[in-house]
Motif scaffolding. Structure first.
Motif, mmCIF file in Angstrom:
data_model
loop_
_atom_site.group_PDB
_atom_site.id
_atom_site.type_symbol
_atom_site.label_atom_id
_atom_site.label_comp_id
_atom_site.label_asym_id
_atom_site.label_seq_id
_atom_site.Cartn_x
_atom_site.Cartn_y
_atom_site.Cartn_z
ATOM 1 N N ILE A 70 -10.490 71.435 12.242
ATOM 2 C CA ILE A 70 -9.379 71.360 11.295
ATOM 3 C C ILE A 70 -8.983 69.903 11.167
ATOM 4 O O ILE A 70 -8.653 69.246 12.155
ATOM 5 C CB ILE A 70 -8.174 72.191 11.777
ATOM 6 N N ARG A 71 -9.048 69.414 9.943
ATOM 7 C CA ARG A 71 -8.658 68.027 9.701
ATOM 8 C C ARG A 71 -7.207 68.011 9.189
ATOM 9 O O ARG A 71 -6.890 68.728 8.234
ATOM 10 C CB ARG A 71 -9.575 67.398 8.671
ATOM 11 N N PRO A 72 -6.361 67.201 9.797
ATOM 12 C CA PRO A 72 -4.970 67.144 9.323
ATOM 13 C C PRO A 72 -4.908 66.503 7.932
ATOM 14 O O PRO A 72 -5.722 65.676 7.566
ATOM 15 C CB PRO A 72 -4.275 66.254 10.354
ATOM 16 N N ARG A 73 -3.943 66.961 7.154
ATOM 17 C CA ARG A 73 -3.731 66.383 5.814
ATOM 18 C C ARG A 73 -3.099 65.019 5.971
ATOM 19 O O ARG A 73 -2.302 64.768 6.857
ATOM 20 C CB ARG A 73 -2.812 67.266 4.997
ATOM 21 N N GLU A 74 -3.455 64.154 5.069
ATOM 22 C CA GLU A 74 -2.882 62.802 5.111
ATOM 23 C C GLU A 74 -1.704 62.677 4.181
ATOM 24 O O GLU A 74 -1.548 63.322 3.245
ATOM 25 C CB GLU A 74 -3.948 61.789 4.738
#
Length: 74
Positions: A70-74
């Motif tokens: 899961i990539r965090p939103r920027e």
């Protein structure tokens, strides 16, 4: 007489693959690789090259037990 090893050999020899029947020999084993993964694509590629059926009835059919990054939103 040339042995037809896979679908590509059948096409080269006969010009079509209508009569080619994959051989589910001892090396035809299921894979636990998830659909769309590089591992699954590699298994399918090897199956075609070896003249095996593309799909094994015991191949993984879902994503149960898998976790993804899961990539965090920027």
């Amino acid at each position: 007489m040339q042995k037809i090893k896979n679908v590509f050999d059948a096409i080269l020899k006969f010009g079509h693959d209508e009569d080619f029947v994959p051989d589910a020999g001892d090396e035809f084993v299921p894979t636990d690789a998830p659909a769309g993964s590089e591992a699954k694509i590699e298994v399918l590629r090897r199956r075609v090259e070896q003249g095996l059926p593309l799909w094994h009835e015991e191949d993984r059919c879902d994503y149960t037990g898998l976790t993804g990054a899961i990539r965090p939103r920027e």
